[in-house]
Design an enzyme around this catalytic site. Structure first.
Site, PDB file in Angstrom:
ATOM      1  N   SER A  87     -30.311 -21.015 -35.984  1.00 58.62           N
ATOM      2  CA  SER A  87     -31.132 -20.984 -37.194  1.00 58.62           C
ATOM      3  C   SER A  87     -30.239 -20.660 -38.396  1.00 58.62           C
ATOM      4  CB  SER A  87     -32.267 -19.976 -37.018  1.00 58.62           C
ATOM      5  OG  SER A  87     -33.259 -20.166 -37.991  1.00 58.62           O
ATOM      6  N   ASP A 120     -39.932 -28.145 -34.454  1.00 69.08           N
ATOM      7  CA  ASP A 120     -39.473 -26.892 -35.060  1.00 69.08           C
ATOM      8  C   ASP A 120     -40.165 -26.676 -36.401  1.00 69.08           C
ATOM      9  OD1 ASP A 120     -37.984 -24.772 -36.200  1.00 69.08           O
ATOM     10  OD2 ASP A 120     -36.247 -25.326 -35.007  1.00 69.08           O
ATOM     11  N   HIS A 174     -39.039 -24.141 -32.658  1.00 68.03           N
ATOM     12  CA  HIS A 174     -37.896 -23.317 -33.047  1.00 68.03           C
ATOM     13  C   HIS A 174     -37.437 -22.394 -31.917  1.00 68.03           C
ATOM     14  CE1 HIS A 174     -35.262 -21.864 -36.181  1.00 68.03           C
ATOM     15  NE2 HIS A 174     -35.577 -20.616 -35.935  1.00 68.03           N
TER      16      HIS A 174
END
Length: 684
Positions: A534, A619, A654
């Site tokens: 991320s 995501d 995610h």
């Protein structure tokens, strides 16, 4: 098999008189079949290039899974007449939520078997499970896409039947009022921002739900919770640097909502309740590392706040827990978490003692007020997670549960952990690094080392144990965590100096940490690897552009790499709320600074290390097209023959695959990639 070559459609993006060419902008068309074809082609290429590791990946997966107790269960906790347990059954991927009345010897009542819910789903995640105060009803939420958008459902626990109504598009959390008839929940807008709080009366259509709170400022998210005392329900509205909280008595859903303190820019605070007072942790009055105040419930405004725990420049206050006779602090000094016990009647205090050079300690689940027992968690790089019960009066402790590592091959004494400090290039700071390695692993230039970091949002990656990590430690790797600026490891200032127009300190710290590890003979450039996810993917992407020869391999998990384009597009989930972290690129100084480090914008025609990039099609935090575009541009410009692999989970978001063990396949792929580069795919 040749690497996929993405088509280019010329597009110019212009702002502040500056033009950026983005020939892969078209990849944000989620429904475009050509986008799907490209992602599938990259997946096929990744599988082809990693085909020689297929058996090894299976070996890694099997050994990782074998370390877990398949029929494990959580430590039971007692609340409102029941013991609550979350357990797993052998051969099943998902948890079973259950409870037992009064004693653990009582017959089990299954509240929710997630394995049944997931039978026909490729992805399923439970957001929350909450039981009504009278113990007769339950709410639960599910996401079957991976976008972190949950449907809220209700169950009658007396007859086991589901209610007809289902509430869509929620954050997954529900809070029961004390009347057992109403719940409060939060909805998301089209950009996945939590922005509205509704009151729902059980047994009625959700279309009739009452809007209680609407947060119109797009920089703020809303949340709802009940105090530990169960007497108040709170709505918190927060940006990265500002908080505002409203409350009502939990027993009167129709009462007027009152505010603790109206929002004031850069004023952060959170609240807990005890008797006739609110206890508040806040940065008011320039308390950079936070302090704790109290105020009467009847007069909660800032003008009535009275210091309880004053601000300390050298210590970051991270949390607290209130008991009838004790006050417990969770604080951080010189990077290490500490738990402080204060006796209310005398003011006497003491700290719990921890022996590892680097570790994680945290206040656990403590639902009772009138008790001398504190539950806390402890783990280190060499010790599995434990839940410990500490008697604050007698000063004795008991391990209630320790995570088991099965297989008979793990012994803590076989591993060594360290904490070292790397000098930063500015000459003013030292970067803490936590390390772990097998006692038989030599420190030398031939030793492979995996360096991990995050470095954003004030989130600190503490030193904790990993079952999965043993698979590389036992194959001669050193594992290191760089506690870089952008996190809060060394206090709030450590965070402030790694955000906005100081963001590059995050990248420089990571590079300086890596070079220090090489200089101290832990490893060398040929055997050094970086991993981040991320915002940590942004980190390794920026570092890779800055120092492409420093690492032999990079693993970028769901990476946030197209910083400028994303931060200019307020229709993308979470963008507006991020301005306090990265800056608003509609202002030229932030645009120029972002553009100077954005991984996608700074890809050049040069040699790059071996790279594995991963993402999830659904995501909600970092859209799939960011790593897709980045991969395509790297393929176009890089001048080396090193591996560049891109893997998209077509059914996940995610957080990766759902299910307890499915995510281990992703770990196995990442480790196989690194071990392949080290010529260690023979299992040794």
């Amino acid at each position: 098999m040749n690497a996929p070559k993405a088509k280019k459609i010329h597009k110019i993006l212009e702002i502040h008189g500056d033009k950026r060419a983005d020939d892969y902008f078209w990849m944000n068309e989620r429904e475009n079949p050509e986008v799907t074809d490209y992602l599938n082609a990259e997946n096929a290429y990744c599988d082809f290039m990693m085909k020689d590791t297929e058996e090894f990946q299976q070996l890694l997966f099997d050994e990782m899974k074998a370390r877990y107790k398949e029929d494990d269960q959580s430590l039971p906790y007692f609340f409102n007449k029941y013991w609550y347990i979350v357990r797993f059954e052998k051969g099943k991927e998902y948890p079973i939520f259950s409870r037992k009345f009064q004693t653990l010897d009582h017959e089990e009542e299954i509240l929710l078997d997630v394995n049944i819910l997931a039978e026909d789903e490729s992805f399923l995640e439970v957001g929350s499970v909450a039981v009504s105060p009278d113990n007769k009803l339950m709410s639960f939420s599910t996401d079957n896409v991976g976008r972190r958008i949950y449907n809220l459902s209700f169950k009658n626990l007396e007859n086991g039947e589901l209610f007809g109504e289902q509430i869509p598009n929620t954050t997954g959390k529900a809070v029961w009022a004390n009347d057992n008839k109403h719940v409060f929940y939060t909805r998301k807008d089209e950009n996945l921002r939590a922005f509205q709080v509704f009151r729902h009366q059980l047994g009625t259509p959700y279309e009739h739900d009452v809007l209680i709170f609407h947060e119109k400022d797009e920089a703020f998210d809303v949340n709802i919770f009940k105090t530990k005392s169960l007497e108040y329900i709170f709505i918190s509205s927060s940006s990265s640097v500002t908080d505002e909280m409203h409350f009502i008595p939990a027993g009167d859903v129709f009462s007027e909502w009152k505010v603790i303190q109206p929002r004031t820019e850069d004023l952060e605070y959170s609240v807990e309740h005890y008797e006739d007072e609110f206890y508040i942790i806040t940065n008011a009055d320039d308390a950079t590392n936070f302090k704790i105040v109290k105020t009467k419930v009847a007069n909660p405004g800032i003008e009535n706040w009275e210091d309880v725990i004053p601000h300390r420049k050298e210590t970051l206050l991270e949390g607290f827990e209130i008991f009838k006779d004790y006050f417990v602090l969770e604080e951080r000094t010189e990077g290490l978490l500490q738990i402080k016990i204060i006796e209310n009647s005398t003011g006497n205090s003491h700290y719990l003692e921890f022996s590892d050079p680097t570790y994680t300690a945290y206040i656990g689940l403590n639902l009772e007020f009138d008790t001398t027992k504190l539950r806390f968690g402890y783990t280190s790089l060499t010790k599995p997670n434990s839940t410990i019960e500490y008697d604050m009066k007698e000063k004795t402790s008991q391990v209630l549960k320790q995570h088991e590592v099965l297989g008979g091959k793990f012994f803590p004494e076989n591993y060594i952990s360290e904490r070292i400090w790397a000098p930063s290039r500015d000459g003013k700071n030292h970067i803490p690094i936590s390390l772990v390695y097998h006692k038989d692993t030599p420190k030398c230039s031939e030793t492979p080392l995996l360096l991990y970091a995050y470095g954003s949002y004030g989130h600190t990656v503490d030193a904790s144990f990993s079952n999965v990590r043993l698979s590389i430690l036992d194959r001669g790797f050193v594992y290191a965590i760089a506690h870089i600026r952008g996190g809060e490891y060394l206090g709030r200032e450590w965070y402030e100096n790694g955000k906005m127009l100081k963001k590059k300190n995050t990248f420089y710290d990571f590079i300086d940490a890596a070079k220090y590890l090489i200089s101290e003979n832990y490893t060398s450039e040929k055997h050094l690897y970086a991993m981040g996810g991320s915002a940590g993917g942004l980190l390794v992407g920026a570092v890779m552009n800055e120092e492409p020869e420093l690492f032999n391999g990079i693993v970028a998990q769901v990476p946030f790499v197209d910083v400028v384009t994303t931060m200019l597009d307020e229709t993308i989930p979470l963008t507006t709320g991020e301005f306090d972290e990265w800056g608003n690129p509609k202002k030229k100084k932030y645009y120029d600074y972002m553009k100077s480090y954005s991984p996608y914008d700074n890809v050049e025609a040069k040699a790059y290390p071996n790279i594995l990039i991963t993402t999830g099609l659904h995501d909600s935090q970092v859209q799939y097209w960011e790593p897709a575009k980045w991969t395509a541009k790297l393929r176009e410009l890089k001048t080396d023959d090193n591996l560049l692999l891109f893997k998209t989970d077509m059914s996940a978001g995610h957080g990766g695959a759902s299910g307890r063990f499915e995510s281990l396949k992703e770990d196995a792929l990442e480790y196989a990639f690194i071990l392949k580069l080290e010529n260690k795919i023979d299992g040794k």
